[in-house]
Design an enzyme around this catalytic site. Structure first.
Site, mmCIF file in Angstrom:
data_model
loop_
_atom_site.group_PDB
_atom_site.id
_atom_site.type_symbol
_atom_site.label_atom_id
_atom_site.label_comp_id
_atom_site.label_asym_id
_atom_site.label_seq_id
_atom_site.Cartn_x
_atom_site.Cartn_y
_atom_site.Cartn_z
ATOM 1 N N ALA A 54 0.830 -1.209 0.000
ATOM 2 C CA ALA A 54 0.000 0.000 0.000
ATOM 3 C C ALA A 54 0.862 1.254 0.000
ATOM 4 O O ALA A 54 0.619 2.196 -0.771
ATOM 5 C CB ALA A 54 -0.940 -0.004 1.209
ATOM 6 N N GLY B 44 -0.934 -16.354 -1.399
ATOM 7 C CA GLY B 44 -1.952 -16.674 -2.400
ATOM 8 C C GLY B 44 -1.891 -15.824 -3.653
ATOM 9 O O GLY B 44 -1.772 -16.320 -4.766
ATOM 10 N N GLU C 66 -10.037 -19.558 -4.282
ATOM 11 C CA GLU C 66 -9.882 -19.579 -2.834
ATOM 12 C C GLU C 66 -11.254 -19.469 -2.168
ATOM 13 O O GLU C 66 -12.276 -19.329 -2.842
ATOM 14 C CB GLU C 66 -8.935 -18.464 -2.382
ATOM 15 C CG GLU C 66 -7.516 -18.674 -2.899
ATOM 16 C CD GLU C 66 -6.522 -17.657 -2.377
ATOM 17 O OE1 GLU C 66 -6.942 -16.690 -1.707
ATOM 18 O OE2 GLU C 66 -5.323 -17.821 -2.631
ATOM 19 N N HIS D 29 -6.549 -16.755 10.101
ATOM 20 C CA HIS D 29 -6.339 -17.686 8.998
ATOM 21 C C HIS D 29 -6.456 -19.101 9.554
ATOM 22 O O HIS D 29 -5.804 -19.446 10.543
ATOM 23 C CB HIS D 29 -4.962 -17.491 8.370
ATOM 24 C CG HIS D 29 -4.857 -18.084 7.006
ATOM 25 N ND1 HIS D 29 -4.875 -19.448 6.789
ATOM 26 C CD2 HIS D 29 -4.757 -17.511 5.783
ATOM 27 C CE1 HIS D 29 -4.784 -19.684 5.490
ATOM 28 N NE2 HIS D 29 -4.713 -18.520 4.856
ATOM 29 N N ARG E 240 -13.747 -17.925 5.413
ATOM 30 C CA ARG E 240 -12.644 -18.121 6.354
ATOM 31 C C ARG E 240 -13.114 -18.207 7.806
ATOM 32 O O ARG E 240 -12.545 -18.953 8.592
ATOM 33 C CB ARG E 240 -11.627 -16.990 6.216
ATOM 34 C CG ARG E 240 -10.632 -17.247 5.114
ATOM 35 C CD ARG E 240 -9.507 -16.241 5.126
ATOM 36 N NE ARG E 240 -8.543 -16.577 4.090
ATOM 37 C CZ ARG E 240 -7.520 -15.803 3.765
ATOM 38 N NH1 ARG E 240 -7.342 -14.643 4.388
ATOM 39 N NH2 ARG E 240 -6.677 -16.165 2.819
ATOM 40 N N HIS F 60 -4.515 -12.993 11.485
ATOM 41 C CA HIS F 60 -3.987 -12.851 10.127
ATOM 42 C C HIS F 60 -4.236 -11.480 9.512
ATOM 43 O O HIS F 60 -3.357 -10.926 8.844
ATOM 44 C CB HIS F 60 -4.620 -13.933 9.251
ATOM 45 C CG HIS F 60 -4.123 -13.966 7.835
ATOM 46 N ND1 HIS F 60 -2.809 -14.195 7.520
ATOM 47 C CD2 HIS F 60 -4.772 -13.792 6.648
ATOM 48 C CE1 HIS F 60 -2.649 -14.186 6.200
ATOM 49 N NE2 HIS F 60 -3.826 -13.918 5.652
ATOM 50 N N ARG G 277 -13.252 -10.714 5.489
ATOM 51 C CA ARG G 277 -12.605 -10.409 4.204
ATOM 52 C C ARG G 277 -12.611 -11.608 3.265
ATOM 53 O O ARG G 277 -12.276 -12.722 3.644
ATOM 54 C CB ARG G 277 -11.165 -9.966 4.471
ATOM 55 C CG ARG G 277 -10.343 -9.724 3.208
ATOM 56 C CD ARG G 277 -8.946 -9.272 3.557
ATOM 57 N NE ARG G 277 -8.192 -10.292 4.261
ATOM 58 C CZ ARG G 277 -7.364 -11.152 3.682
ATOM 59 N NH1 ARG G 277 -7.222 -11.138 2.370
ATOM 60 N NH2 ARG G 277 -6.693 -12.015 4.401
#
Length: 512
Positions: free
Chosen positions: A17, A49, A115, A232, A278, A337, A372
């Protein structure tokens, strides 16, 4: 302080970022501050990933946005999700032009992974599980070639410089020998990452302790959805902290979760089994570990002998621990995570505080909601970085008189260990009121003992927001309120809110 004409844009942090923001701010002068070696202490480099983008022939940004909204459990801003999904396609292509070697099939089509909670294969990858390293290397090279960017390594930022009358006038750095140095900025960009380092088990760099949140709230910034910390589900459980990851792409390739007897447990819990959202998989793995039944990722059939070539990072981590994933299942456990919450910001990084921007994980735009969607984090960092950089490049510099900054104290190692243990125990995969109250007691005890540190401010915001949310939604699961409320609402807290809650608790305790 420097004259207005020479004041740079200051970017704190050198992950994806911050680097992307700096590049897109040209030709405005940028000073990038990083606490360690340039680009080498960010969570980006550890990403496995890849980046979610609708690059496949069977996909489009509308479907990507719809999956993002569905995964976020009612709290995703649909308009932000659309802008994210649309923008990520162009940003991934821009990274490829910069030299990132994303995978393609022989006919030129994108080789994409599927995913969790994605309805399509849409994760652009590099070498199976080496996306983060490839992206960081390309961005570091680009910044080193950029004439408008100056990098200052090993610059320990201590906080922000408030502007007289409100706003941010720059940053304070440790000048050594107990001295501080104020750096003036035409605008300050926080790209400081998340707060996994507040937890006893994390996949993040341990130094990521929510400092950016603490700094921004001292200037009056709002923190949105602080309670939503994503765990995670398949951190490799080998006693290391930070824990290496077994990337979600393994499950996308067909790897399954089994107990110590070899029985799969996800099919009975969700129609998408191992590719469920997740939060669902993390709770299932957490309960397996807590019950003693064990949780293992079995990729013997899905990957097998191809492990050393297709998932090099996972293979190396396993082999270093004496586990051969070609022949045996990988022990896994959930680990802190990603922080879906953060400094409330627009997709261009604007925080509502004059002169202060926040991009990437330190911010909360409403793109991730309560849970997310996998691989949307790097996508958001790119879209935000590009938009913020363009805004800053065209912004008119304004002179801001600085006021005296507040001082934060460092938390001693023994106290930090105590905080991390309490966060894991009481603000982890599952929470309840009694545990969250005990966590606040620990935080207040440490404040009395050690003073008000950045880590304690960030931890208090999470604990307080989690205590106030009396429902279960996405990554926030309350065992005493296991159902979602009828209406989905984001939480918003300021430092004043946290202080008021502390006073109320102290007053209530004295009365009792």
């Amino acid at each position: 302080m420097s004259p207005v004409s020479s004041r740079p844009i200051i970017v704190v942090g050198s992950g994806i970022a911050g680097l992307w923001t700096a590049l897109h701010a040209a030709p405005a002068p940028v000073l990038m501050l990083t606490s360690g070696a340039f680009g080498r202490q960010s969570a980006t480099e550890w990403a496995q990933g890849g980046i979610a983008a609708a690059l496949g022939e069977d996909d489009d940004p509308g479907q990507h946005a719809a999956d993002t909204v569905a995964a976020g459990a009612g709290l995703v801003d649909a308009a932000v999700a659309r802008r994210l999904a649309t923008g990520s396609v162009d940003q991934v292509r821009a990274l490829e032009r910069l030299g990132v070697g994303f995978e393609h099939h022989e006919d030129g089509r994108w080789a994409l992974s599927r995913e969790a909670a994605h309805s399509r294969a849409r994760v652009a990858r590099v070498g199976g599980d080496r996306a983060g390293t490839a992206i960081i290397n390309a961005l570091i090279s680009a910044v080193e070639r950029a004439d408008h960017v100056t990098v200052r390594e090993h610059a320990s930022v201590l906080g922000l410089v408030p502007a007289a009358g409100g706003g941010c006038a720059g940053v304070v750095v440790d000048a050594g020998g107990g001295r501080c140095e104020k750096l003036s900025a035409r605008a300050t960009v926080l790209a400081t990452g998340g707060l996994g380092g507040l937890y006893a088990l994390t996949t993040n760099p341990p130094g990521n302790q929510g400092q950016g949140l603490a700094w921004a709230t001292r200037l009056g910034a709002v923190v949105r959805d602080a309670e939503f910390v994503q765990f995670h589900p398949t951190a490799i459980d080998i006693g290391r902290n930070p824990a290496p990851l077994a990337t979600e792409a393994l499950r996308g390739e067909g790897a399954v979760l089994i107990d110590r007897r070899g029985k799969r447990f996800m099919p009975a819990l969700h129609p998408d089994a191992e590719l469920a959202p997740r939060d669902v998989v993390a709770r299932a793995v957490h309960r397996q570990v807590q019950s003693g039944a064990g949780a293992y990722l079995d990729a013997r059939e899905a990957v097998g002998a191809a492990f050393p070539e297709t998932f090099q990072a996972v293979f190396r981590a396993c082999m270093a621990a004496g586990i051969d994933p070609r022949r045996e299942p990988i022990p896994v456990a959930p680990a802190a995570h990603y922080h879906m919450g953060g400094i409330a910001a627009d997709l261009d990084g604007s925080t509502g505080i004059r002169g202060l921007f926040a991009v990437g994980e330190v911010s909360c735009t409403g793109a991730h909601g309560a849970n997310r969607l996998a691989s949307n984090s790097l996508a958001e960092a790119l879209v935000m970085g590009a938009r913020a950089g363009q805004v800053l490049a065209n912004a008119t510099d304004q002179a801001l008189r600085s006021a005296e900054p507040g001082r934060s104290v460092a938390l001693p190692r023994e106290s930090l260990d105590r905080l991390r243990s309490a966060m894991n125990a009481h603000a982890g995969v599952e929470r309840d009121e009694n545990g969250l109250v005990r966590l606040l007691d620990v935080i207040e005890d440490l404040e009395r003992k050690d003073g008000l540190s950045d880590a304690l401010v960030a931890a208090r915001l999470i604990a307080l927001a989690a205590l106030k949310r009396r429902e279960s939604r996405g990554a926030h699961f309350r065992t005493d309120y296991p159902e979602p409320a009828a209406e989905a609402r984001s939480s918003r807290l300021t430092l004043e809110d946290a202080a008021s809650a502390r006073t109320e608790r102290t007053t209530g305790s004295e009365r009792s």
